[in-house]
Structures are given as structure tokens and as C-alpha cells.
Design an enzyme around this catalytic site. Structure first.
Site, mmCIF file in Angstrom:
data_model
loop_
_atom_site.group_PDB
_atom_site.id
_atom_site.type_symbol
_atom_site.label_atom_id
_atom_site.label_comp_id
_atom_site.label_asym_id
_atom_site.label_seq_id
_atom_site.Cartn_x
_atom_site.Cartn_y
_atom_site.Cartn_z
ATOM 1 N N LYS A 28 -5.253 -1.516 -2.543
ATOM 2 C CA LYS A 28 -6.633 -1.292 -1.457
ATOM 3 C C LYS A 28 -7.661 -3.372 -1.173
ATOM 4 O O LYS A 28 -7.557 -2.800 0.288
ATOM 5 C CB LYS A 28 -7.309 -0.456 -2.059
ATOM 6 C CG LYS A 28 -7.017 1.313 -2.487
ATOM 7 C CD LYS A 28 -7.245 2.038 -1.168
ATOM 8 C CE LYS A 28 -7.579 2.855 -0.879
ATOM 9 N NZ LYS A 28 -6.663 3.761 -0.088
ATOM 10 N N TYR B 281 0.894 -1.244 0.289
ATOM 11 C CA TYR B 281 0.414 0.257 -0.237
ATOM 12 C C TYR B 281 1.338 1.326 0.135
ATOM 13 O O TYR B 281 1.979 1.110 -0.522
ATOM 14 C CB TYR B 281 -0.911 -0.366 0.818
ATOM 15 C CG TYR B 281 -2.005 0.894 0.935
ATOM 16 C CD1 TYR B 281 -2.933 1.140 0.375
ATOM 17 C CD2 TYR B 281 -2.050 1.382 2.614
ATOM 18 C CE1 TYR B 281 -3.427 1.623 0.597
ATOM 19 C CE2 TYR B 281 -2.968 2.185 2.737
ATOM 20 C CZ TYR B 281 -4.121 2.602 1.455
ATOM 21 O OH TYR B 281 -5.036 3.335 1.633
ATOM 22 N N ARG C 251 -5.582 9.770 -11.679
ATOM 23 C CA ARG C 251 -4.553 11.261 -9.821
ATOM 24 C C ARG C 251 -4.239 10.012 -9.330
ATOM 25 O O ARG C 251 -4.863 10.019 -7.656
ATOM 26 C CB ARG C 251 -5.381 11.958 -9.561
ATOM 27 C CG ARG C 251 -5.467 13.209 -8.444
ATOM 28 C CD ARG C 251 -6.345 13.721 -8.089
ATOM 29 N NE ARG C 251 -6.377 12.534 -6.556
ATOM 30 C CZ ARG C 251 -6.076 12.181 -5.646
ATOM 31 N NH1 ARG C 251 -4.927 12.632 -4.871
ATOM 32 N NH2 ARG C 251 -6.956 11.259 -4.837
ATOM 33 N N GLU D 48 -11.231 5.222 -6.505
ATOM 34 C CA GLU D 48 -10.186 4.975 -6.024
ATOM 35 C C GLU D 48 -9.659 6.661 -7.058
ATOM 36 O O GLU D 48 -9.540 5.630 -8.042
ATOM 37 C CB GLU D 48 -9.450 4.741 -5.258
ATOM 38 C CG GLU D 48 -8.601 4.207 -4.300
ATOM 39 C CD GLU D 48 -8.433 5.434 -3.270
ATOM 40 O OE1 GLU D 48 -7.804 5.349 -2.909
ATOM 41 O OE2 GLU D 48 -9.434 4.269 -2.857
ATOM 42 N N ASP D 49 -8.998 7.614 -6.769
ATOM 43 C CA ASP D 49 -8.071 8.259 -7.657
ATOM 44 C C ASP D 49 -8.268 8.783 -8.660
ATOM 45 O O ASP D 49 -7.951 8.481 -9.733
ATOM 46 C CB ASP D 49 -6.314 6.992 -7.725
ATOM 47 C CG ASP D 49 -5.433 7.244 -6.182
ATOM 48 O OD1 ASP D 49 -6.226 7.878 -4.788
ATOM 49 O OD2 ASP D 49 -4.688 6.997 -5.464
ATOM 50 N N ASN E 57 0.662 11.566 0.268
ATOM 51 C CA ASN E 57 1.410 10.547 -0.216
ATOM 52 C C ASN E 57 2.147 10.736 -1.607
ATOM 53 O O ASN E 57 1.275 11.657 -2.390
ATOM 54 C CB ASN E 57 -0.058 9.787 -0.007
ATOM 55 C CG ASN E 57 -0.926 9.190 0.967
ATOM 56 O OD1 ASN E 57 0.320 9.187 1.737
ATOM 57 N ND2 ASN E 57 -1.617 8.970 1.681
ATOM 58 N N ASP F 140 -13.221 6.581 -2.241
ATOM 59 C CA ASP F 140 -12.763 7.098 -1.079
ATOM 60 C C ASP F 140 -11.452 8.306 -0.494
ATOM 61 O O ASP F 140 -11.024 8.738 0.493
ATOM 62 C CB ASP F 140 -11.540 5.643 -0.785
ATOM 63 C CG ASP F 140 -10.499 4.901 0.482
ATOM 64 O OD1 ASP F 140 -11.403 5.564 1.708
ATOM 65 O OD2 ASP F 140 -9.022 5.153 0.525
ATOM 66 N N ASP F 141 -11.272 8.750 -1.569
ATOM 67 C CA ASP F 141 -9.890 10.399 -1.040
ATOM 68 C C ASP F 141 -10.773 11.262 -0.972
ATOM 69 O O ASP F 141 -10.384 12.411 0.025
ATOM 70 C CB ASP F 141 -10.313 10.783 -3.096
ATOM 71 C CG ASP F 141 -8.840 9.508 -3.504
ATOM 72 O OD1 ASP F 141 -8.076 9.325 -2.927
ATOM 73 O OD2 ASP F 141 -9.296 8.582 -4.631
#
Length: 608
Positions: free
Chosen positions: A202, A131, A184, A273-274, A450, A296-297
Site C-alpha cells: 500500500k 499490490y 483478514r 488495512e485488512d 481480491n 481503507d477496507d
């Protein structure tokens, strides 16, 4: 706050489930024999196949004669891993991290049961490898690291075919889907199809932390092209060589996938995600009332940040309701930063008993690449508009549109400085020294971007320039800092892995129709209450990741209770809504614990 006796009972139940699972594994019917079994990572046991199974499955002579136990295999792998650490000592960190990822990935490709046992038992050590932060490095180098496919790939070339494609996935049941479009990835930008590493990582955390059966998870890459010129020119790039789709053409592709996934697995929880900011907000609003999904972001990061904000309030010796008086500066107006502000504003409104859409923003300051965001900003992003400063209550004289981060910190004297900018080192020495003048007796600095290279500052800088009484949290792992007289400056990893496994598991086990803000806030408040007052006084806001299954048990139970109270739950499997509603707090935690998968070798029985 959850009753500690109930947590102890749930912890005991987790251990009982693990003990009984190992003692009486049920048989598993397989439709393959010989080398086909050895090449299937789900069924392969390597040298642990007992002699009777070797005869039954046509494996005699295909393996060395010695039969090893699961524990011996586990020890053998850990010895290999420690040898790798020793042999790579002194090498650059990126080289060591990728070498560790490779050895784990090879095990994953060969023997999933052993892989997940290793991961669960060593989650604190291995989470940074599978991760963040190593997963970012893996995504950047995915073209060269690719060995075998994992998950599913839906591309712009598949338009009109997804409803049939979804049936190419071999699993009959899927509980969790994590999807990205690679636009992203962490703070690294557009990585196109190489972003598949994020859903894979994830879902490994979902298995380790929430006990989701790995046969019931699906990583998904939605390849709509890439605008990354370097990737388009890379001979090893494995994705579509075309610019990204935009507008309705893009949304129609996401629509098609969501409809296909829902048609085959209507109870699956989908985690986005992303995605780049505009699509992150657009897809969340588009699907959150149609499907059981969350981003989640936006929502996971916000929940963890909210738990950290509650912790910062407690560290000041103040009650949680004092969050309404905290001055919070957020640096970064992307999906994560706006998500944090939205969630914090909702929490404040609930505590005040007011409407979050009408509650003023007098305690929040938002800074983006152009400085302080105010109502004077030209082309103000719609997502940032609710947090733009203007005239009225709480305004500070001299702070104008575009004011620098240093100006804002000096004049506002915030209780909390929170970074989600993706700009490494943006919290400079001058900014941190200004935070020393905070109105809080324990100023809090959250460097949450991150991977590690994108962190806004380091913990050493915070404790040096803000002071030893500072509170520090980061998105990626850092080591604690040794201060004067042997004191410790504690580093809190404000990582989404504390929440998203419990959110997904709670939504799944409640049979929630969709995931509400109330369910997400219940998860954040549960995490915030996990830490004791003694730990808070030391500056510890988040528990050790080594306790992640216990944390997920509590968070999952909190999400279930919230889903029931909001009349969103429908029950799961043989547990209907009536039975779910009648469960006590303790029984809900036990229900969560007993539904967690644990890796063991099951006896294999061949059937033609």
C-alpha cells in the site's frame, strides 16, 4: 465536475515539477561513507556515483570504474525484467508473479531511488506485482520469502513498551502509516504476521501514486497472534505462536500503538488495512474523531464502489441523482460490503436532503453466507442490522429470510449486482443469466473481491451470459474481452488505489484533524467525474492506472477543499489555513502537484 482546463494545467505543473526536480537536485547531507553508503538503499546509487562523489565518500575501488547515468540504469533494469518475462514464459502464473516480485524486491532492497522511478513510470504493469493480486501470494509465502525487515512490528509481547519503541524508527518525520493486524488479508483470511506485505504494498502505491516521500512512510504490523492452525505449525512462521488476543486486551494494544504514533508524529495520517470485520468497525468508530485516520477496507472500497455506481447510472443515460432509484444487491456482509452500503445510503440521503439514519433501505438488498439478510435473522450482526429487509416500502413478495442469491436476483431484477464476498465464482451462470433480465438497460456486475482467485465471476462470463451491453468491474485486474464483430467488452478495475492515495495526500496537505464522510464522498464524486461521457458510453467507468498521479492530484485537491469547507483543515508546513482557504480550484491542484515527491539522485555531501 472538475474543469478540464484546470486538469490540463495541473498535468503541465506535474511535468514541470518532474523536469525541474531532475534538473536542479539539492544536496543531501550523509553521515556515512564507503560500504555503509552502498548498503543503504536510500543513498545507494550503484554504478551512478560520479567520480567526485566516489572520492568524497570513500567509494573509489568499491565500484566498477564505469559511471552509468540514471537512464542507463533504468534501461538496464527494464531489460533484465523483460528477459525474466521471456525466460518464465509458459510457467504457472503464480511462479511468474513471484519471480517478478522478487526482481522488483531485490531492486527495492538495493536502490530505492531507482526502484521508485521504475515503479512510477510503469505503474500499470507493476501495480499488480507489488499490490493486488500478487501481494496476496507474497503474504501466503512470506516466511520463505523474507530476506530483510521492512517497517515496524509491534506485538502482544511489547505491551507497555510502544511509547519508547516508536523512537526506534530512524526517520524523524513520518507522514503516512499503514497498519494491519493480519486478521483478514484480502480474501485469504488470517495470515498473522505475514500480512505485513499489505502495508508495504500500500505504501509503495502511496509513493508511486501520491508522491509521498518514501523516507516518510511507515508500514506497521500489529502482531496479536493468529488463529491460523497451519501457520502455528509452520516452522518458518515468523510471528507470535499464540491465539489472537480478544476483547479489551486486544483494544488496549491498539490504543497503545495509536497513542505512541500520535505522540511522535501528531500530523501523520494512519490507514487501517485488512482487519477482520468486528475490529475494522470497532477501531474506526473508536479512533476516527481522535486521530487523522481511515479504514481503507470500509471507506476506500466504499468510495471506489460509489464512483462505480455513479458511473453505472451515467451509462444508463441517466443523471447522477438517479442513483436514488437504482436497485442494488450487495453480496458479502463483511467490512467492505457494509461499508459500500453505508456510503451509498449516505450519498442517496444527501441527494434527497434527508437524514441517512432515518432514510429507508428500499433500494438495497444484502446477502451473506446464509442468504438474504432480513429482520427475522437470529443473532443479526449489529453492522448489518441497518440493511436488513423487513416489511414496508420496496419489499418484494416471496423474498424471505435466507433467500438465495439466485432468488433475489430473479425477483429484484437489480440494476447493480455487487460482490464483496471473498467467494470465487459465486456469481454462477444461472445468476448472471438472471441479471440479463435486470430493469437496467445496462446491467452492472461488480466482482470486487481480491485476489483474482476470489473474484465472484470473470468478465468473459458476464459478457457471455448477461449480454454485450453489460457493465463489468472487478477488484483485481482482468483483460478486456473481445466480443462479436470486433467489439470490446471493457473491464474496469474498481481498485482502491484510485482513491486511498488521494485521500491520504489530501488529508495530509490540508492538515485535517480527522477524515470525515464528506471528505470521502468528495473523493468518490471526483473520481466518478474523471471519466468522459464518451468513455462511459463504451462501458468504461474508471480511468487507466497509468494516469494515477493525475487522478490523485484531482482527488487530493477535492479532499482538501472538503476539509476546508467542513472546518477540519489546519494547514500543512509553511502553508497555513488562511492561504489554503484562499486557493482557487486550480491553485489547489497545483499545490497538490508540487508537493509530490519524484525520484532523482541528489548530490551526497559527507558530514562527520
Amino acid at each position: 465536475m472538475w474543469n478540464p482546463r484546470h486538469l490540463a494545467r495541473a498535468t503541465w505543473h506535474l511535468k514541470q515539477v518532474r523536469r525541474l526536480s531532475a534538473a536542479i537536485p539539492g544536496p543531501c547531507i550523509v553521515h556515512k561513507r564507503g560500504t555503509d553508503i552502498l548498503h543503504d538503499p536510500w543513498f545507494n546509487k550503484d554504478t551512478a556515483f560520479p567520480l567526485t562523489e566516489r572520492d568524497r565518500l570513500g567509494l573509489r575501488g568499491l565500484l566498477p570504474p564505469r559511471v552509468m547515468s540514471f537512464e542507463q540504469q533504468y534501461e538496464r533494469f527494464m531489460n533484465s525484467y523483460k528477459s525474466l518475462e521471456k525466460n518464465t514464459s509458459g510457467e504457472p502464473e503464480s511462479v511468474v508473479s513471484l519471480a517478478k516480485w522478487r526482481i522488483l524486491n531485490r531492486l527495492h532492497d538495493r536502490n530505492e531511488t531507482l526502484y521508485y522511478r521504475v515503479l512510477i513510470d510503469n505503474i500499470k504493469e507493476f501495480a499488480p506485482i507489488i499490490y493486488t493480486p500478487t501481494v496476496g501470494l507474497v503474504c501466503q509465502n512470506y516466511g520463505g520469502l523474507f530476506r530483510r525487515p521492512r517497517g515496524m512490528y509491534f506485538s502482544a509481547k511489547d505491551k507497555g513498551e510502544m511509547m519508547s519503541m516508536i523512537y526506534n524508527w530512524p526517520a524523524q518525520h513520518v507522514d503516512l502509516i499503514v497498519i494491519t493486524d493480519g486478521s483478514r488479508i484480502l480474501g485469504l483470511g488470517d495470515l498473522g504476521v505475514q500480512g505485513i506485505g499489505i502495508p508495504i504494498g500500500k505504501l509503495d502505491i502511496y509513493v508511486a501514486a501520491a508522491g509521498i516521500n518514501p523516507q516518510k512512510v511507515l508500514p506497521v504490523m500489529l502482531d496479536v497472534g493468529t488463529n491460523n492452525k497451519k501457520l502455528l505449525e509452520d516452522k518458518l512462521y515468523l510471528g507470535l505462536r499464540q491465539p489472537r488476543l480478544e476483547g479489551e486486551e486486544y483494544l488496549s494494544l491498539v490504543d497503545e500503538f495509536m497513542e505512541a504514533a500520535h505522540a511522535r508524529w501528531p500530523k501523520a495520517v494512519v490507514q487501517f488495512e485488512d482487519f477482520q470485520m468486528k475490529w475494522a468497525f470497532e477501531t474506526l468508530q473508536r479512533y476516527r474523531k481522535q486521530f487523522c485516520m481511515f479504514n481503507d477496507d470500509i471507506q476506500g472500497t466504499a468510495g471506489v464502489a460509489l464512483a462505480g455506481l455513479f458511473g453505472a447510472v451515467r451509462a444508463q443515460g441517466r443523471p447522477l441523482k438517479d442513483i436514488v432509484n437504482q436497485k442494488i444487491v450487495v453480496v458479502g456482509a463483511g467490512s467492505a460490503g457494509i461499508g459500500v452500503l453505508t456510503t451509498a445510503k449516505q450519498a442517496v440521503a444527501r441527494m434527497l436532503g434527508s437524514d441517512p439514519t432515518t432514510e429507508p433501505n428500499c433500494q438495497f438488498w444484502l446477502i451473506d453466507k446464509d442468504g438474504l439478510v432480513t429482520q427475522e435473522r437470529h443473532n443479526l450482526e449489529p453492522s448489518a442490522a441497518p440493511f436488513a429487509r423487513g416489511l414496508g416500502e420496496g419489499e418484494i413478495e416471496g423474498l424471505k429470510e435466507g433467500a438465495s442469491l439466485l432468488e433475489v436476483v430473479k425477483k429484484v431484477k437489480p440494476h447493480v449486482l455487487l460482490g464483496l464476498s471473498g467467494v470465487g465464482g459465486i456469481f454462477t451462470e444461472d445468476v448472471l443469466k438472471a441479471m440479463k433480465e435486470s430493469d437496467s438497460p445496462r446491467p452492472a456486475v461488480f466482482a470486487m473481491s481480491n485476489p483474482t482467485s476470489k473474484a465472484e465471476c470473470t468478465p468473459a462470463d458476464v459478457f457471455k451470459h448477461v449480454g454485450e451491453n453489460a457493465i463489468f468491474a472487478s477488484g483485481s485486474p482482468f483483460n478486456d474481452v473481445i466480443l462479436e464483430e470486433g467489439k470490446v467488452g471493457y473491464v474496469n478495475q474498481a481498485n482502491n488505489m484510485y482513491l486511498f492515495p488521494g485521500i491520504g495526500l489530501g488529508a495530509l496537505l490540508s492538515g485535517a484533524r480527522h477524515i470525515s464522510d464528506g471528505m470521502l464522498q468528495a473523493a468518490a464524486e471526483c473520481l466518478a467525474s474523471y471519466i468522459t461521457d464518451e468513455e462511459i458510453k463504451k462501458g468504461i467507468l474508471f480511468p487507466s492506472t497509468s494516469s494515477i498521479r493525475h487522478i490523485t492530484t484531482q482527488v487530493g485537491a477535492a479532499v482538501i477543499r472538503a476539509a476546508i469547507s467542513e472546518e477540519l483543515a489546519e494547514g500543512h508546513g509553511t502553508v497555513d489555513l488562511k492561504e489554503l482557504s484562499q486557493m482557487s480550484e486550480l491553485e489547489t491542484m497545483e499545490y497538490v502537484a508540487k508537493n509530490m515527491w519524484y525520484p532523482i539522485y541528489s548530490p551526497l555531501v559527507h558530514e562527520k
